[in-house]
Design a protein around this motif. Sequence first.
Motif, PDB file in Angstrom:
ATOM      1  N   THR A   4       0.809  -1.221   0.000  1.00  0.00           N
ATOM      2  CA  THR A   4       0.000   0.000   0.000  1.00  0.00           C
ATOM      3  C   THR A   4       0.838   1.265   0.000  1.00  0.00           C
ATOM      4  N   LEU A   5       2.165   1.129  -0.022  1.00  0.00           N
ATOM      5  CA  LEU A   5       3.035   2.308  -0.007  1.00  0.00           C
ATOM      6  C   LEU A   5       3.439   2.669  -1.432  1.00  0.00           C
ATOM      7  N   PHE A   6       3.261   3.958  -1.771  1.00  0.00           N
ATOM      8  CA  PHE A   6       3.584   4.454  -3.106  1.00  0.00           C
ATOM      9  C   PHE A   6       4.359   5.754  -2.974  1.00  0.00           C
ATOM     10  N   ILE A  92       7.813  -0.867  -1.100  1.00  0.00           N
ATOM     11  CA  ILE A  92       7.121   0.117  -1.937  1.00  0.00           C
ATOM     12  C   ILE A  92       6.495  -0.579  -3.138  1.00  0.00           C
ATOM     13  N   ALA A  93       5.219  -0.334  -3.354  1.00  0.00           N
ATOM     14  CA  ALA A  93       4.512  -0.946  -4.485  1.00  0.00           C
ATOM     15  C   ALA A  93       4.997  -0.377  -5.806  1.00  0.00           C
ATOM     16  N   ALA A 127       9.469  -0.643  -8.806  1.00  0.00           N
ATOM     17  CA  ALA A 127       8.724  -0.497 -10.055  1.00  0.00           C
ATOM     18  C   ALA A 127       8.329   0.957 -10.267  1.00  0.00           C
ATOM     19  N   VAL A 128       8.331   1.390 -11.522  1.00  0.00           N
ATOM     20  CA  VAL A 128       8.013   2.776 -11.866  1.00  0.00           C
ATOM     21  C   VAL A 128       6.834   2.798 -12.827  1.00  0.00           C
ATOM     22  N   GLU A 343      -2.065   0.544 -10.514  1.00  0.00           N
ATOM     23  CA  GLU A 343      -1.889  -0.786  -9.945  1.00  0.00           C
ATOM     24  C   GLU A 343      -3.221  -1.465  -9.642  1.00  0.00           C
ATOM     25  N   ASN A 344      -4.241  -0.666  -9.357  1.00  0.00           N
ATOM     26  CA  ASN A 344      -5.547  -1.216  -8.996  1.00  0.00           C
ATOM     27  C   ASN A 344      -6.556  -1.161 -10.135  1.00  0.00           C
TER      28      ASN A 344
END
Length: 368
Positions: A4-6, A92-93, A127-128, A343-344
């Motif tokens: 959940t961290l971005f 980190i997502a 990931a970016v 991502e979602n």
Amino acid sequence: MSKTLFIGLMSGTSTDGVDAVLADFSEPSRPGLLASVSLPMPQALRNEFLALNIAGPDELRRAALAGNALADLYARACLELLEQAKAGPDQIAAIGAHGQTVRHDPAAGYTIQVNAPARLAEHTGIAVIADFRSRDVTAGGQGAPLVPAFHHALFACGRTRAILNLGGIANVTLLDAKGGIRGFDTGPANVLLDLWVHAKTGRAYDADGQWAGTGQCHAPLLNYLMDSEPWFRRAPPKSTGRDLFNWTWLAQRLEQFGAPTPADHDIQATLQMLTARTVAQALAEHAPDTAEVIVCGGGALNQGLMRDLQHLIPAPVYPSSALDVPVQLVEALAFAWLAWAHENGQPAGLPAVTGARQPTVLGCKYPA
């Protein structure tokens, strides 16, 4: 359990620096701000981005090298965030990295953000997600503004609000009481102010509108600037940038203005009022029932501009910091949210904002 961290990264039209945030999206409408960093843009890199806004020699190589340098600056910001939060890359997502817009012409079907997302992924191990505008443009939209879906997630409250972002360009998000979202660019915010104050004083910007405050708005020049530019009269959806509002635009109009040229500080006051007048005009035409205006971006720190806005807008005008959202971090937080949305699988390209044929999920992913 999904991460959940971005991280969100933003270097805007003003090209003055990089803002970065690390946020927790366990509750997407209430992101938790865990760390923030602001790094200045090196002057040589800033000069290169400004030069790339117009045609020049060896543009492809220069743009590639500028993208690499920006990715290195982004990576430095990301590593500082991780150090602040005492977090590791594996927590980190994804990073949402906008890049630096150097050309934007959705009518011709393209928009260009100089960036090097693969390099950023390599340097950070995270990931970016980048290239947020092109999918919407391909769907027939303006590719801008990008942030209204985020503004709705963060600021919707059951009453009519306008969220005004004052970066290099000004844009508004209109949130109605029933959950509707609209948004568009209104015209220049800091871009012309910064160009003029730098040309005449050498300062990068007019801190708190102090220089403009020593002058007076020149009404005939203000009217000429507004009347001579057809873009102001275009109906939304619409977007703009340095392709239009640049030094050439300003210099030509000052030269063509059919009256004695005002003093330099009066021109600064007039440009400040141009920003306020075009915002107020847009709200009067497209959202006359606006109950309050929440202001973010660097222009929210310009008290002279904020006073001009409040003078012209018949609703309370106040900075996003009054709602515990720092004005200079809203856009970086928006790009963290846009990475979360990608991502979602949540569409953030909205036809009501950009004029696209259908909603779209924005961005492309570069795995770690």
